[in-house]
Design a protein around this motif. Structure first.
Motif, PDB file in Angstrom:
ATOM      1  N   LEU A 109       0.852  -1.181   0.000  1.00 16.55           N
ATOM      2  CA  LEU A 109       0.000   0.000   0.000  1.00 16.55           C
ATOM      3  C   LEU A 109       0.886   1.228   0.000  1.00 16.55           C
ATOM      4  O   LEU A 109       1.886   1.278   0.700  1.00 16.55           O
ATOM      5  CB  LEU A 109      -0.897   0.015   1.246  1.00 16.55           C
ATOM      6  CG  LEU A 109      -2.015  -1.025   1.227  1.00 16.55           C
ATOM      7  CD1 LEU A 109      -2.628  -1.167   2.612  1.00 16.55           C
ATOM      8  CD2 LEU A 109      -3.083  -0.604   0.232  1.00 16.55           C
ATOM      9  N   ASN A 110       0.500   2.205  -0.772  1.00 19.83           N
ATOM     10  CA  ASN A 110       1.300   3.424  -0.868  1.00 19.83           C
ATOM     11  C   ASN A 110       1.379   4.106   0.495  1.00 19.83           C
ATOM     12  O   ASN A 110       0.368   4.431   1.091  1.00 19.83           O
ATOM     13  CB  ASN A 110       0.670   4.362  -1.910  1.00 19.83           C
ATOM     14  CG  ASN A 110       1.644   5.436  -2.355  1.00 19.83           C
ATOM     15  OD1 ASN A 110       2.296   6.060  -1.529  1.00 19.83           O
ATOM     16  ND2 ASN A 110       1.743   5.635  -3.647  1.00 19.83           N
ATOM     17  N   PRO A 111       2.586   4.314   0.996  1.00 19.34           N
ATOM     18  CA  PRO A 111       2.722   4.811   2.367  1.00 19.34           C
ATOM     19  C   PRO A 111       2.288   6.248   2.594  1.00 19.34           C
ATOM     20  O   PRO A 111       2.028   6.635   3.724  1.00 19.34           O
ATOM     21  CB  PRO A 111       4.228   4.665   2.648  1.00 19.34           C
ATOM     22  CG  PRO A 111       4.867   4.642   1.320  1.00 19.34           C
ATOM     23  CD  PRO A 111       3.896   4.028   0.384  1.00 19.34           C
ATOM     24  N   VAL A 112       2.237   7.048   1.542  1.00 16.76           N
ATOM     25  CA  VAL A 112       1.963   8.458   1.799  1.00 16.76           C
ATOM     26  C   VAL A 112       0.534   8.896   1.489  1.00 16.76           C
ATOM     27  O   VAL A 112       0.199  10.064   1.607  1.00 16.76           O
ATOM     28  CB  VAL A 112       2.942   9.377   1.033  1.00 16.76           C
ATOM     29  CG1 VAL A 112       4.347   9.121   1.480  1.00 16.76           C
ATOM     30  CG2 VAL A 112       2.798   9.196  -0.449  1.00 16.76           C
ATOM     31  N   PHE A 113      -0.291   7.955   1.072  1.00 18.47           N
ATOM     32  CA  PHE A 113      -1.685   8.320   0.832  1.00 18.47           C
ATOM     33  C   PHE A 113      -2.590   7.514   1.746  1.00 18.47           C
ATOM     34  O   PHE A 113      -2.284   6.395   2.099  1.00 18.47           O
ATOM     35  CB  PHE A 113      -2.076   8.026  -0.622  1.00 18.47           C
ATOM     36  CG  PHE A 113      -1.423   8.921  -1.619  1.00 18.47           C
ATOM     37  CD1 PHE A 113      -0.448   8.435  -2.455  1.00 18.47           C
ATOM     38  CD2 PHE A 113      -1.792  10.256  -1.713  1.00 18.47           C
ATOM     39  CE1 PHE A 113       0.165   9.262  -3.374  1.00 18.47           C
ATOM     40  CE2 PHE A 113      -1.188  11.085  -2.643  1.00 18.47           C
ATOM     41  CZ  PHE A 113      -0.209  10.589  -3.466  1.00 18.47           C
ATOM     42  N   THR A 117      -7.992   7.445  -0.160  1.00 17.16           N
ATOM     43  CA  THR A 117      -7.550   8.020  -1.427  1.00 17.16           C
ATOM     44  C   THR A 117      -7.226   6.928  -2.433  1.00 17.16           C
ATOM     45  O   THR A 117      -7.601   7.013  -3.604  1.00 17.16           O
ATOM     46  CB  THR A 117      -6.279   8.863  -1.223  1.00 17.16           C
ATOM     47  OG1 THR A 117      -6.441   9.672  -0.084  1.00 17.16           O
ATOM     48  CG2 THR A 117      -5.998   9.717  -2.429  1.00 17.16           C
ATOM     49  N   GLN A 118      -6.541   5.902  -1.971  1.00 20.96           N
ATOM     50  CA  GLN A 118      -6.144   4.845  -2.899  1.00 20.96           C
ATOM     51  C   GLN A 118      -7.354   4.099  -3.435  1.00 20.96           C
ATOM     52  O   GLN A 118      -7.436   3.811  -4.633  1.00 20.96           O
ATOM     53  CB  GLN A 118      -5.179   3.882  -2.190  1.00 20.96           C
ATOM     54  CG  GLN A 118      -3.894   4.584  -1.797  1.00 20.96           C
ATOM     55  CD  GLN A 118      -2.878   3.652  -1.202  1.00 20.96           C
ATOM     56  OE1 GLN A 118      -2.511   2.646  -1.787  1.00 20.96           O
ATOM     57  NE2 GLN A 118      -2.406   3.985  -0.017  1.00 20.96           N
ATOM     58  N   ASP A 121      -9.182   6.186  -5.947  1.00 20.43           N
ATOM     59  CA  ASP A 121      -8.518   6.237  -7.242  1.00 20.43           C
ATOM     60  C   ASP A 121      -8.776   4.983  -8.051  1.00 20.43           C
ATOM     61  O   ASP A 121      -8.943   5.043  -9.268  1.00 20.43           O
ATOM     62  CB  ASP A 121      -7.006   6.432  -7.058  1.00 20.43           C
ATOM     63  CG  ASP A 121      -6.675   7.877  -6.756  1.00 20.43           C
ATOM     64  OD1 ASP A 121      -5.558   8.131  -6.262  1.00 20.43           O
ATOM     65  OD2 ASP A 121      -7.528   8.741  -6.998  1.00 20.43           O
ATOM     66  N   VAL A 122      -8.786   3.843  -7.364  1.00 23.47           N
ATOM     67  CA  VAL A 122      -9.068   2.608  -8.091  1.00 23.47           C
ATOM     68  C   VAL A 122     -10.463   2.693  -8.699  1.00 23.47           C
ATOM     69  O   VAL A 122     -10.679   2.385  -9.858  1.00 23.47           O
ATOM     70  CB  VAL A 122      -8.983   1.390  -7.155  1.00 23.47           C
ATOM     71  CG1 VAL A 122      -9.432   0.137  -7.889  1.00 23.47           C
ATOM     72  CG2 VAL A 122      -7.578   1.219  -6.643  1.00 23.47           C
ATOM     73  N   TYR A 125     -10.590   5.145 -11.717  1.00 23.71           N
ATOM     74  CA  TYR A 125      -9.931   4.836 -12.979  1.00 23.71           C
ATOM     75  C   TYR A 125     -10.166   3.446 -13.490  1.00 23.71           C
ATOM     76  O   TYR A 125      -9.985   3.166 -14.648  1.00 23.71           O
ATOM     77  CB  TYR A 125      -8.419   5.059 -12.838  1.00 23.71           C
ATOM     78  CG  TYR A 125      -8.113   6.490 -12.533  1.00 23.71           C
ATOM     79  CD1 TYR A 125      -7.743   6.871 -11.248  1.00 23.71           C
ATOM     80  CD2 TYR A 125      -8.245   7.463 -13.502  1.00 23.71           C
ATOM     81  CE1 TYR A 125      -7.502   8.198 -10.961  1.00 23.71           C
ATOM     82  CE2 TYR A 125      -8.003   8.784 -13.217  1.00 23.71           C
ATOM     83  CZ  TYR A 125      -7.638   9.142 -11.946  1.00 23.71           C
ATOM     84  OH  TYR A 125      -7.395  10.442 -11.653  1.00 23.71           O
ATOM     85  N   TYR A 161      -3.614   5.673   7.350  1.00 26.78           N
ATOM     86  CA  TYR A 161      -2.503   5.362   6.477  1.00 26.78           C
ATOM     87  C   TYR A 161      -2.105   3.906   6.667  1.00 26.78           C
ATOM     88  O   TYR A 161      -2.382   3.314   7.704  1.00 26.78           O
ATOM     89  CB  TYR A 161      -1.312   6.251   6.796  1.00 26.78           C
ATOM     90  CG  TYR A 161      -1.522   7.678   6.404  1.00 26.78           C
ATOM     91  CD1 TYR A 161      -1.962   8.605   7.335  1.00 26.78           C
ATOM     92  CD2 TYR A 161      -1.293   8.109   5.105  1.00 26.78           C
ATOM     93  CE1 TYR A 161      -2.178   9.915   6.977  1.00 26.78           C
ATOM     94  CE2 TYR A 161      -1.502   9.421   4.742  1.00 26.78           C
ATOM     95  CZ  TYR A 161      -1.947  10.309   5.678  1.00 26.78           C
ATOM     96  OH  TYR A 161      -2.152  11.604   5.313  1.00 26.78           O
ATOM     97  N   LEU A 174      -6.211  -4.939   0.898  1.00 30.18           N
ATOM     98  CA  LEU A 174      -5.746  -5.221  -0.455  1.00 30.18           C
ATOM     99  C   LEU A 174      -6.727  -6.125  -1.190  1.00 30.18           C
ATOM    100  O   LEU A 174      -6.982  -5.942  -2.383  1.00 30.18           O
ATOM    101  CB  LEU A 174      -4.368  -5.873  -0.405  1.00 30.18           C
ATOM    102  CG  LEU A 174      -3.270  -4.869  -0.107  1.00 30.18           C
ATOM    103  CD1 LEU A 174      -2.007  -5.572   0.342  1.00 30.18           C
ATOM    104  CD2 LEU A 174      -2.990  -4.020  -1.328  1.00 30.18           C
ATOM    105  N   MET A 177      -9.573  -3.964  -2.224  1.00 29.83           N
ATOM    106  CA  MET A 177      -9.228  -3.151  -3.378  1.00 29.83           C
ATOM    107  C   MET A 177      -9.228  -3.980  -4.644  1.00 29.83           C
ATOM    108  O   MET A 177      -9.649  -3.536  -5.702  1.00 29.83           O
ATOM    109  CB  MET A 177      -7.844  -2.517  -3.176  1.00 29.83           C
ATOM    110  CG  MET A 177      -7.884  -1.296  -2.293  1.00 29.83           C
ATOM    111  SD  MET A 177      -6.245  -0.686  -1.851  1.00 29.83           S
ATOM    112  CE  MET A 177      -5.761   0.126  -3.343  1.00 29.83           C
TER     113      MET A 177
END
Lengths: 336, 339, 288
Positions: A109-113, A117-118, A121-122, A125, A161, A174, A177
């Motif tokens: 998982l992206n550490p800064v978002f 948010t993640q 975004d999925v 898009y 986070y 995950l 997602m």
């Protein structure tokens, strides 16, 4: 191109792949073929270093190439050849039809978002059906998805986070997602191995339930025979870059045809007695100088001359429908 | 709220560092051989005059007392008198500091925006000619020392091509705008004097490029490297597998985590900008605090040296502080995890 | 087995290093500069121009076959002075590095290993304070309060450079401190000096060497800056920075007086930076 892919969700056909580097060329995949039907649960089993992760990454299109290079074969999702599509076009090919559950949740998982948010975004898009609906609707969908994987307090989770969650929670996120795009095939890479055994069991159970509910196809990549035995209907065993045996799980485990599969099953310590399993002598061959002929040959107790000369084809096992193995013993058996 | 706690901790640390710097600076400049009072008065001074000046400069007190008196003065904005110009140092400082600040602020903007921008471009078009071009430029930028950039730019654009002015802040004859901030560009814009703004900008170009080029290229290189490295990261592969389009991955998912080390490193680079200004002000005849400081050093003007070095130290620490806060803002891990 | 393995590692390192053309270029530059500096009296076309020499008839000659970099205001050949300038710049760089590297490294080892003791904390606090001033300003300040000479220049530059080694070694040691082999040594009762120098130091060696190479460029640059400003060594000894400063007043007509010394400084910095980058790529980085 033959019609082996008809009716299949995923067809990997005679995939040959190599890596180019300082020490030479490593011929890692030496003719991998496998197929997954809609709704089917398939397992790909092998030790570390046998090439199963490489295969998986090629299927998902996330393999770094160079240094990887496909020299032969194809990967088809339904009827589209994934390898022929340029990187940029890939999402459109399977359009969310294939989904990936990674092995190590900690770094996936992206550490800064934030999680929210993640996920948003999925949704934005990946799923064409949801494009245009913003804000509240996507948040609701995300909350719902998190609830489906049995996560408590999904609202708060969206604002958190990755590093604030435990490994098990991250793994569930995950999976959630991965399911957002309503995929038809879920590819799970060593699900739960990075977690405690009890958590792993929960995750696997949950995965199984989700797959049954949605009618998804599942491809599990693992080295853990126990997982395979309990979860999948069809299993492929892989050794040093090629498939050595395939068939219905029950059949393969009850009567393994390939010496490697036999040895693998024998290695597993039995809880009900029988002691620690026996190991397989020898080591996985170097891909830079792979043995000619059957790659398992040097370690095989039943090996004979032909084994070093050419590679065995997948031959059907008499007792099992669809059960086949790449071993000259079977060919011998057939002609006998 | 955790962000507030983070800020408070950083502020306290900064204060402590500032105190330590002031002590260091003070000690360094008081270790001079020779008698500052005598130096100031020259060879014709009589013994009484020297003694009187020594009293006035508190040179007969012990060092800690001298420090306390000096630091007390600093808090009142009093840096003592310059023994060269005979003006209060604070007056000199007020006159020259804005010029340097203007230079530095523009350089910061150029450095950050262009640096990160180039880095992203180079990573996005890896190994194509945009990338190669940026990398060569980056090597040149980092390897060619900044004052050489200054001299070469001056020679080429100032003399041979005669495109840009060769020195100073404004063309001779053009009056400075009314002094609000001391920044000619801002003051000019505020008073509607656009001719001055344009002229000041023309004068700013070469000095700003000279001091920012090193940091710019460093930023570009690090951003590029960060983005390329992080592309292999698990979370990026997962994002790719989830069908997030490439442009979003580059611009958002890859950029933010990759920019964090750049911003950290920029902290030091930003502080160094002030020290680079030292030479660049000499080359371009820029009436800033660095040029004043060097003159003070050559003249052994103790009070001025101390004042300038202290201010530079404060600016340096201040820049680092700003950068720390920026990193805390960008990276939730630093701000939410207690050390 | 050990020797064969070492040879293999060296061959592999050499291969990896030579993969990057730029690193090899850096190495070549450094070697050429080093040779030129060492054999200056034999390499320079007019070695006597490096000292006291006046020939007003030949002053301000633009670059020609006779004087490839032209002559200066007193008729001295610029190229020869540049070659001798290499000598003084490299001498400065080497002297400072040789002095600062052991000092900084030892301090870093001690501070990193003894973070629990007040001595370790004290060392790091002092290091931090020195690091809170930009190195150039620090060097300038120290140089300004001392009479100008090459030794004071070395001192000034040393004061500005040592904290970098300490900080780097400190962070390396603190991360290595809890490694199993260190704890094992401690349990076995091995004394601290042995641990510091035989166990920890070799693990920092590659970072330190890379740092040294990269620092050379900075030190030479700062030295040139000091001379440029007038706080370095005194004339008539040829320092590249001094030459730059002297030449600057004659811009733009006698451009060769600034351009060539400038390029000379550039070569030194580029050479060491490329070499240092190559080493860093080779050793895998860390926080140099």
């Amino acid at each position: 191109m033959d019609r082996r892919h008809v009716g299949m969700l995923l067809t990997v056909c005679d995939l040959h792949l190599e890596f180019v580097g300082f020490d030479g060329i490593a011929k890692v995949l030496d003719g991998v073929s496998l197929r997954v039907k809609a709704g089917e649960k398939v397992g790909l089993v092998g030790e570390s270093g046998c090439g199963k992760t490489v295969t998986m990454k090629s299927i998902l299109g996330i393999l770094a190439s160079p240094p990887a290079r496909v020299t032969r074969g194809s990967i088809l999702y339904k009827e589209w050849d994934i390898l022929k599509v340029r990187k940029r076009g890939l999402p459109r090919v399977h359009g969310g039809g294939m989904s990936y559950v990674p092995q190590d949740p900690m770094s996936s998982l992206n550490p800064v978002f934030t999680i929210g948010t993640q996920m948003r975004d999925v949704l934005k898009y990946a799923d064409a059906k949801l494009t245009g609906r913003r804000g509240k609707r996507s948040r609701l969908v995300a909350v719902e998805a998190l609830a489906r994987v049995q996560l408590a307090d999904p609202e708060r989770l969206l604002k958190s986070y990755a590093f604030q969650l435990s490994g098990g929670m991250q793994q569930r996120v995950l999976i959630a997602m991965g399911l957002l795009s309503h995929p038809e095939l879920v590819i799970a890479d060593e699900p739960g191995t990075a977690l405690d055994v009890t958590i792993q069991a929960q995750i696997l159970e949950m995965l199984d339930a989700l797959v049954q509910e949605e009618g998804l196809a599942l491809l599990i990549i693992t080295h853990n025979l126990g997982v395979v035995n309990t979860l999948v209907d069809w299993v492929y065993t892989m050794y040093a870059g090629s498939i050595v045996e395939e068939g219905p799980t029950a059949g393969v485990f009850a009567g393994p045809a390939h010496p490697y599969t036999k040895a693998l099953i024998a290695c597993v310590p039995k809880l009900a007695g029988g002691g620690i399993g026996r190991g397989i002598p020898g080591r996985v061959p170097s891909y830079f100088a792979a043995p000619s002929g059957c790659r398992f040959g040097p370690r095989c107790v039943c090996a004979f001359d032909t084994c070093g000369l050419r590679k065995p084809e997948m031959t059907g096992v008499r007792e099992g429908p669809g059960h086949s193995a790449a071993c000259f013993l079977l060919e011998q058996d057939r002609t006998a | 709220m955790n962000l507030a706690g983070f800020l408070i901790r950083r502020t306290i640390y900064m204060m402590m560092t500032l105190v330590a710097i002031s002590i260091l600076v003070f000690l360094l400049t008081r270790v001079m051989p020779g008698d500052p009072a005598k130096l100031a008065l020259g060879n014709t001074a009589t013994k009484e005059m020297v003694e009187k000046l020594r009293e006035e400069m508190h040179l007969n007190d012990s060092l800690p007392i001298q420090y306390c008196k000096w630091i007390a003065g600093v808090f009142h904005g009093d840096f003592g008198r310059s023994y060269y110009s005979y003006r209060a140092v604070i007056v000199d400082v007020k006159e020259f500091l804005p010029a340097t600040l203007e230079l530095v602020v523009f350089a910061v903007v150029v450095l950050t925006v262009a640096g990160i921008g180039f880095g992203v471009l180079a990573a996005a078009f890896k190994d194509r000619w945009i990338d190669q071009g940026i990398r060569v430029f980056a090597y040149a930028g980092v390897s060619i020392p900044y004052f050489l950039w200054g001299i070469f730019l001056l020679l080429i654009f100032g003399y041979f091509l005669d495109l840009l002015p060769t020195g100073g802040r404004l063309t001779y004859g053009l009056a400075a705008p009314m002094r609000i901030t001391g920044f000619y560009t801002i003051d000019g814009a505020l008073t509607g004097n656009w001719r001055v703004v344009g002229d000041a900008l023309k004068h700013l170009i070469m000095p700003v490029v000279s001091i920012s080029v090193g940091g710019l290229n460093l930023a570009a290189r690090i951003t590029r490297a960060g983005m390329i490295d992080n592309q292999r990261a698990d979370y990026i592969q997962v994002a790719q597998s989830l069908n997030i389009p490439r442009r979003i991955i580059m611009a958002k998912y890859l950029l933010k985590p990759s920019v964090i080390p750049t911003v950290s490193l920029l902290g030091m680079e930003l502080g160094v900008l002030v020290s680079k200004a030292f030479l660049v002000e000499l080359i371009f005849n820029w009436p800033g605090i660095s040029r004043y400081g060097i003159a003070a050093m050559l003249n052994k003007d103790v009070n001025a040296i101390t004042a300038v070095v202290l201010i530079v130290g404060v600016l340096y620490v201040g820049m680092n502080f700003v950068v720390d806060v920026a990193v805390g803002f960008l990276d939730p891990r630093t701000r939410l995890q207690q050390k | 087995m050990g020797n064969a393995r070492r040879r293999e590692t060296m061959r592999r390192s050499y291969y990896k290093f030579s993969q990057s053309g730029m690193s090899v270029v850096g190495l070549v530059i450094v070697v050429i500069l080093g040779l030129a500096a060492a054999f200056a009296p034999w390499v320079a076309p007019y070695p006597h121009h490096a000292g006291l020499y006046i020939d007003f008839s030949a002053k301000f000659e633009p670059p020609s076959l006779k004087h490839p970099c032209g002559t200066d205001g007193i008729g001295r050949d610029v190229l020869s002075r540049i070659i001798f300038g290499f000598r003084s710049s490299l001498f400065l760089g080497i002297a400072v590095t040789l002095f600062v590297m052991p000092l900084g490294t030892v301090l870093g080892l001690l501070a990193g290993y003894h973070t629990d003791r007040w001595s370790g904390t004290l060392v790091m606090r002092i290091t931090d304070v020195f690091l809170s001033l930009p190195p150039l300003v620090l060097a300038l300040t120290v140089a300004s309060v001392l009479p100008p000479s090459i030794w004071n220049g070395i001192l000034a530059l040393s004061m500005a450079s040592w904290p970098w080694y300490t900080r780097m070694v400190y962070s390396r040691v603190t991360s290595l401190r809890n490694e199993p082999y260190i704890l094992r040594a401690k349990l076995a009762g091995i004394g601290t000096p042995h641990i510091l120098f035989k166990e920890l130091l070799p693990n920092c060696a590659s970072q330190v060497i890379t740092k040294m190479t990269l620092e050379m460029g900075s030190v030479v640059l700062m030295g040139a800056t000091l001379s440029f400003v007038g706080l370095g060594e005194k004339p008539p000894s040829p320092g590249l920075g001094t030459m730059l400063a002297d030449g600057a007043q004659y811009l733009p007509v006698q451009w060769w007086l600034t351009v060539f010394p400038g390029v000379a400084i550039l070569l030194i910095v580029v050479g060491f930076n490329l070499l240092g980058d190559g080493l860093r790529d080779l050793y895998g980085g860390g926080d140099t």
